[in-house]
Motif scaffolding. Structure first.
Motif, short mmCIF file in Angstrom:
data_model
loop_
_atom_site.label_atom_id
_atom_site.label_comp_id
_atom_site.label_asym_id
_atom_site.label_seq_id
_atom_site.Cartn_x
_atom_site.Cartn_y
_atom_site.Cartn_z
N UNK A 83 0.73 -1.30 -0.09
CA UNK A 83 0.12 0.00 0.09
C UNK A 83 1.00 1.39 -0.14
N UNK A 84 2.28 0.99 0.24
CA UNK A 84 2.98 2.42 0.50
C UNK A 84 3.35 2.81 -1.25
N UNK A 85 2.96 1.95 -2.18
CA UNK A 85 3.24 2.27 -3.54
C UNK A 85 2.15 1.76 -4.30
N UNK A 86 0.96 2.30 -4.06
CA UNK A 86 -0.45 2.14 -4.70
C UNK A 86 -0.39 2.45 -6.26
N UNK A 87 0.55 3.48 -6.67
CA UNK A 87 0.60 4.00 -7.70
C UNK A 87 1.41 3.00 -8.65
N UNK A 89 6.75 -2.90 -7.73
CA UNK A 89 6.69 -2.72 -6.18
C UNK A 89 7.71 -3.92 -5.75
N UNK A 90 7.53 -5.13 -6.61
CA UNK A 90 8.59 -6.11 -6.01
C UNK A 90 9.92 -5.84 -6.29
N UNK A 91 10.17 -5.29 -7.45
CA UNK A 91 11.50 -4.89 -7.91
C UNK A 91 12.09 -3.99 -6.93
N UNK A 103 -6.37 -3.68 -1.64
CA UNK A 103 -7.11 -2.75 -2.03
C UNK A 103 -6.95 -2.17 -3.53
N UNK A 104 -5.55 -2.51 -3.67
CA UNK A 104 -5.18 -2.09 -5.44
C UNK A 104 -4.39 -3.37 -5.77
N UNK A 105 -3.43 -3.83 -5.21
CA UNK A 105 -2.67 -4.66 -6.08
C UNK A 105 -2.97 -6.07 -5.97
N UNK A 106 -3.75 -6.71 -5.00
CA UNK A 106 -4.26 -8.19 -5.15
C UNK A 106 -5.74 -8.15 -4.61
N UNK A 159 7.88 -1.63 6.32
CA UNK A 159 7.76 -0.11 6.05
C UNK A 159 6.34 0.16 5.41
N UNK A 160 5.82 1.39 5.90
CA UNK A 160 4.37 1.61 5.21
C UNK A 160 4.39 3.21 5.22
#
Length: 262
Positions: free
Chosen positions: A11-15, A21-23, A38-41, A235-236
């Protein structure tokens, strides 16, 4: 002592898309990811779960949790819980994070219907080999240590644990008070959400919380209990959701944990 692994909440990188995100987690030396629903999965999105699982493995990270919002708006329908659990299994997540409902009493705990709902969910999660973690959050039954312990006691399931995060919804707390909360959660503590906020609208560089986080991380590492395996310090919500802020804060967190980027 319990090992604490540096990790990332997606969620820290929703955009950013899943692969990015994984990289970035890999680049920052963050070895575990909590994928948000909410966004990714989203629950029930089989393709997104498979993509996140593959991307996490390719980044030499582990999927540590699914970060859901189940129960935050009240009792979920049976279909919602099944979709979430199926998604966790498809993602390869060992843990599912859930909430208690906003507006519930943080001192006396969740009402009977919510307790029953959480208990049923934990039983179903347990049949799939999953643990369940409560969101520690203002405005809910788990906004305080007393409220959280009350919910844990009322639900009374071995699958149920709780996260901890800095209580930004209260007057600023001292490092020793935060460490004392972690110790008080004791054997029921699972993971940590890590950030440094002056207020909900003022996100700060993580190193401004050095006294707080050294005390908290030492306390979490010293806690013994029924949680098995490592804990993750996720981290969030870094300032401005900025990847460069994440890079900076990840280096700080890894330094505190004694971790070294590959």
């Amino acid at each position: 002592m319990t090992a604490i692994r540096p990790g990332l909440c997606s969620v820290t990188l929703r955009a950013l898309p899943i692969d990015a995100v994984a990289r970035l987690a890999d680049e920052c030396g963050l070895r575990a990811i909590e994928w948000g629903t909410d966004v990714h999965v989203p629950p029930g999105d089989v393709l997104a779960a498979a993509r996140a699982r593959t991307a996490t493995a390719a980044a030499d990270c582990v999927v540590a949790s699914v970060g859901s919002y189940l129960f935050s708006a009240g009792l979920p329908a049976a279909g919602e819980t099944q979709r979430l659990l199926d998604t966790a299994v498809g993602l390869g997540a060992p843990n599912v994070r859930v909430w208690t409902t906003f507006g519930s009493d943080s001192e006396t705990g969740a009402d009977a219907a919510m307790v029953d709902g959480l208990r049923t969910f934990c039983v179903e999660a347990g049949t799939r080999g999953l643990t369940v973690g409560l969101e520690y959050h203002g405005g809910t039954a788990t906004a305080t240590v007393a409220g959280t312990l009350g919910v844990l006691e009322a639900v009374d399931r071995p699958e149920l644990f709780t996260y901890w995060q800095p209580p930004y919804w209260r007057v600023s707390t001292a490092p020793e008070s935060d460490a004392a909360e972690v110790c008080a959660l004791g054997s029921r503590l699972s993971h940590l959400h890590v950030y440094e906020w002056a207020s909900a609208m003022d996100r700060r560089p993580l190193d401004e919380g050095v006294d707080r986080w050294r005390a908290v991380l030492n306390a979490a590492a010293a806690v013994d209990g029924t949680w098995s395996g490592d804990r993750v310090a996720f981290l969030e919500f870094v300032p401005d959701d900025d990847p460069d802020a994440l890079r900076r804060d990840a280096a700080v967190l890894r330094g505190w944990l004694g971790a070294t980027a590959r």
